[in-house]
Design a protein around this motif. Structure first.
Motif, PDB file in Angstrom:
ATOM      1  N   GLY A 123       1.246  15.517  11.084  1.00  0.00           N
ATOM      2  CA  GLY A 123       1.965  15.995   9.907  1.00  0.00           C
ATOM      3  C   GLY A 123       1.722  15.096   8.712  1.00  0.00           C
ATOM      4  O   GLY A 123       1.001  14.107   8.792  1.00  0.00           O
ATOM      5  N   GLU A 124       2.324  15.456   7.597  1.00  0.00           N
ATOM      6  CA  GLU A 124       2.175  14.648   6.393  1.00  0.00           C
ATOM      7  C   GLU A 124       3.178  13.505   6.393  1.00  0.00           C
ATOM      8  O   GLU A 124       4.316  13.661   6.855  1.00  0.00           O
ATOM      9  N   ARG A 125       2.748  12.361   5.901  1.00  0.00           N
ATOM     10  CA  ARG A 125       3.607  11.192   5.775  1.00  0.00           C
ATOM     11  C   ARG A 125       3.352  10.557   4.423  1.00  0.00           C
ATOM     12  O   ARG A 125       2.241  10.596   3.903  1.00  0.00           O
ATOM     13  N   ASP A 126       4.378   9.942   3.875  1.00  0.00           N
ATOM     14  CA  ASP A 126       4.252   9.271   2.592  1.00  0.00           C
ATOM     15  C   ASP A 126       5.185   8.068   2.608  1.00  0.00           C
ATOM     16  O   ASP A 126       6.409   8.224   2.802  1.00  0.00           O
ATOM     17  N   LEU A 127       4.617   6.878   2.424  1.00  0.00           N
ATOM     18  CA  LEU A 127       5.431   5.666   2.500  1.00  0.00           C
ATOM     19  C   LEU A 127       4.744   4.546   1.738  1.00  0.00           C
ATOM     20  O   LEU A 127       3.564   4.639   1.391  1.00  0.00           O
ATOM     21  N   ILE A 128       5.495   3.499   1.486  1.00  0.00           N
ATOM     22  CA  ILE A 128       4.961   2.279   0.873  1.00  0.00           C
ATOM     23  C   ILE A 128       5.416   1.105   1.714  1.00  0.00           C
ATOM     24  O   ILE A 128       6.604   0.999   2.063  1.00  0.00           O
ATOM     25  N   ASP A 129       4.486   0.237   2.070  1.00  0.00           N
ATOM     26  CA  ASP A 129       4.846  -0.916   2.885  1.00  0.00           C
ATOM     27  C   ASP A 129       3.834  -2.031   2.672  1.00  0.00           C
ATOM     28  O   ASP A 129       2.803  -1.834   2.003  1.00  0.00           O
ATOM     29  N   ARG A 130       4.133  -3.185   3.230  1.00  0.00           N
ATOM     30  CA  ARG A 130       3.236  -4.330   3.165  1.00  0.00           C
ATOM     31  C   ARG A 130       1.877  -3.943   3.743  1.00  0.00           C
ATOM     32  O   ARG A 130       1.804  -3.227   4.739  1.00  0.00           O
ATOM     33  N   SER A 131       0.799  -4.415   3.138  1.00  0.00           N
ATOM     34  CA  SER A 131      -0.540  -3.919   3.466  1.00  0.00           C
ATOM     35  C   SER A 131      -0.876  -3.999   4.943  1.00  0.00           C
ATOM     36  O   SER A 131      -1.368  -3.024   5.535  1.00  0.00           O
ATOM     37  N   LEU A 161       0.824  -1.188   0.000  1.00  0.00           N
ATOM     38  CA  LEU A 161       0.000   0.000   0.000  1.00  0.00           C
ATOM     39  C   LEU A 161       0.866   1.248   0.000  1.00  0.00           C
ATOM     40  O   LEU A 161       1.878   1.315   0.717  1.00  0.00           O
ATOM     41  N   HIS A 162       0.457   2.200  -0.817  1.00  0.00           N
ATOM     42  CA  HIS A 162       1.062   3.536  -0.792  1.00  0.00           C
ATOM     43  C   HIS A 162       0.230   4.376   0.168  1.00  0.00           C
ATOM     44  O   HIS A 162      -0.940   4.683  -0.102  1.00  0.00           O
ATOM     45  N   ALA A 163       0.793   4.703   1.314  1.00  0.00           N
ATOM     46  CA  ALA A 163       0.093   5.471   2.339  1.00  0.00           C
ATOM     47  C   ALA A 163       0.480   6.939   2.225  1.00  0.00           C
ATOM     48  O   ALA A 163       1.659   7.290   2.316  1.00  0.00           O
ATOM     49  N   HIS A 164      -0.540   7.774   2.031  1.00  0.00           N
ATOM     50  CA  HIS A 164      -0.302   9.215   1.941  1.00  0.00           C
ATOM     51  C   HIS A 164      -1.187   9.904   2.973  1.00  0.00           C
ATOM     52  O   HIS A 164      -2.420   9.798   2.923  1.00  0.00           O
ATOM     53  N   GLU A 165      -0.572  10.563   3.923  1.00  0.00           N
ATOM     54  CA  GLU A 165      -1.289  11.236   5.005  1.00  0.00           C
ATOM     55  C   GLU A 165      -1.123  12.741   4.862  1.00  0.00           C
ATOM     56  O   GLU A 165      -0.006  13.238   4.713  1.00  0.00           O
ATOM     57  N   THR A 166      -2.246  13.446   4.912  1.00  0.00           N
ATOM     58  CA  THR A 166      -2.251  14.885   4.719  1.00  0.00           C
ATOM     59  C   THR A 166      -3.038  15.558   5.837  1.00  0.00           C
ATOM     60  O   THR A 166      -3.713  14.903   6.628  1.00  0.00           O
ATOM     61  N   ILE A 167      -2.982  16.872   5.872  1.00  0.00           N
ATOM     62  CA  ILE A 167      -3.767  17.679   6.801  1.00  0.00           C
ATOM     63  C   ILE A 167      -4.738  18.517   5.977  1.00  0.00           C
ATOM     64  O   ILE A 167      -4.326  19.280   5.104  1.00  0.00           O
ATOM     65  N   GLU A 168      -6.038  18.352   6.227  1.00  0.00           N
ATOM     66  CA  GLU A 168      -7.073  19.053   5.467  1.00  0.00           C
ATOM     67  C   GLU A 168      -8.151  19.544   6.428  1.00  0.00           C
ATOM     68  O   GLU A 168      -8.264  19.053   7.559  1.00  0.00           O
TER      69      GLU A 168
END
Length: 433
Positions: free
Chosen positions: A279-287, A184-191
């Motif tokens: 904060g924002e985070r962006d990573l790829i890891d096993r589901s 999974l490509h996990a993208h965390e943002t602030i909105e």
């Protein structure tokens, strides 16, 4: 006999005995003895339900030693496991053979039996709860007989038993339909909350797994969008993981909550602090590693599924309620989505749900908050998560489940004498007649 407590420490019981079987035959023998003595029986997995569904003054069966992988069919994507295996251990063992669960929630310490019995879910507009992955079950019924069901053998029972709320029998093995392992490509943002609610339909479709966390009193939310990817993993460093998941989300958050519980007037500042700390985070890891996070801060929780179109209005009403409380909320509100299914007592039966979960820190008042939230959710035909706190009864729930009678027909067949009943099931399902 010492008291047995759940993870949140808000439920407790003093059973006459606690049994630790290692096989289906041992479970069956325990139930037969208890039934013959007219004694009630309950099973407990990881104890992560916030309700009293696993509490009893009779015989308590711990599933902790029923944790083996029984069979693996990689080409078919099916595995059979004992019912006490935790979701965390299951994820590791599936990954080792190139398989994965299609979806998970953000806590993975539950047993697979507890997760399916309470219709535990993750987030994803096209993805059902964990019980929808079950294609076969082995149960011990209320008289100690072993019953098996799958698509070929007793499919009607399988239809009902996948979400049993602990009232149909003790699951000892389950067969799970898995998928090939994926990253999974996990993208965390602030909105901002208002932007998310104004465009909630678009948000729910913006990723295969989309959810957000909003701290009452704040304007901004932590947003998580997880998408499948063929890209190689690029997980956070061990230092970054410890910093974010243990120090910030557990140790520091616990300290902040302790302060808010002791000094409620600080809550508005705490809300802003928690919101600004994300904060924002962006990573790829096993589901399975992306889905779940460590949760060491104790809390109580209520979660309701409502028709997805009702989510924006319902969340805004929760916002107004939270602002009016005499004691502040100290935990974020979590908003998710899940697909419809056809399981009689599944909270997703017949409709796509939006999920609104409210929490309160351990030891802080929650009753007025949760009662107010439930009153809001009742206006939308809300269905409470079976493993989380609510104040409903069978009388208020019956009309919210079109196949209520089908479930009770299965209950009459499997547990006609109420061996698996307790005060909780008597309240939410009616006593066995």
């Amino acid at each position: 006999m010492a008291a047995v407590r759940n993870w949140a420490r808000n439920q407790a019981c003093i059973p006459t005995s606690v049994e630790h079987p290692r096989s289906t035959d041992e479970v069956a023998a325990i139930v037969r003895r208890a039934h013959a003595a007219g004694q009630r029986v309950k099973a407990i997995g990881a104890g992560h339900s916030f309700t009293a569904t696993a509490m009893t003054g009779g015989t308590l069966i711990s599933l902790e030693h029923l944790d083996r992988m029984i069979d693996v069919d990689v080409p078919a994507g099916r595995v059979t496991v004992q019912a006490g295996k935790t979701l965390r251990a299951l994820g590791e063992e599936l990954a080792a053979v190139g398989l994965a669960m299609p979806n998970l929630g953000d806590i993975n310490v539950q047993s697979i039996a507890g997760a399916i019995n309470t219709a535990t879910h993750g987030t994803g507009l096209e993805l059902g709860n964990i019980a929808t992955t079950i294609v076969g079950m082995e149960l011990v019924d209320g008289r100690g007989d072993v019953v098996r069901c799958d698509a070929d053998t007793d499919p009607e029972l399988l239809h009902a038993a996948r979400v049993g709320v602990g009232a149909l029998g003790i699951a000892t093995q389950v067969t799970i339909q898995c998928v090939p392992a994926f990253n999974l490509h996990a993208h965390e943002t602030i909105e901002t909350l208002d932007d998310l609610l104004d465009g909630f339909t678009e948000f729910s479709r913006s990723a295969e797994h989309a959810e957000f966390f909003w701290m009452p009193g704040a304007r901004r939310c932590q947003v998580k969008r997880n998408r499948r990817t063929d890209e190689p993993a690029r997980p956070p460093s061990k230092l970054a993981y410890v910093r974010d998941k243990y120090v910030a989300e557990n140790l520091a958050f616990d300290l902040v909550c302790r302060t808010g519980r002791r000094f409620p007037s600080f809550a508005p500042k705490i809300s802003k602090l928690v919101s600004s700390a994300a904060g924002e985070r962006d990573l790829i890891d096993r589901s399975d590693r992306v889905f779940a996070s460590p949760r060491h801060v104790k809390f109580v929780e209520m979660e309701y599924g409502v028709p997805i179109d009702a989510v924006p209005e319902a969340v805004r009403r929760v916002r107004d309620l939270a602002a009016s409380l005499s004691f502040p909320t100290l935990f974020p509100v979590e908003v998710r989505v899940s697909a419809a299914d056809d399981i009689p007592l599944s909270t997703g039966h017949g409709r796509t749900n939006g999920w609104i979960a409210v929490h309160q820190y351990r030891g802080a008042p929650y009753e007025s908050y949760f009662q107010g939230v439930e009153a809001i959710m009742n206006d939308y035909d809300g269905r409470p998560h079976w493993g989380k706190l609510h104040f409903q009864s069978a009388g208020t729930l019956r009309g919210r489940y079109p196949e209520w009678d089908a479930f009770h027909a299965a209950r009459a067949r499997l547990d006609p004498d109420g061996t698996f009943a307790n005060d909780y099931t008597d309240r939410v399902l009616d006593p066995v007649s």
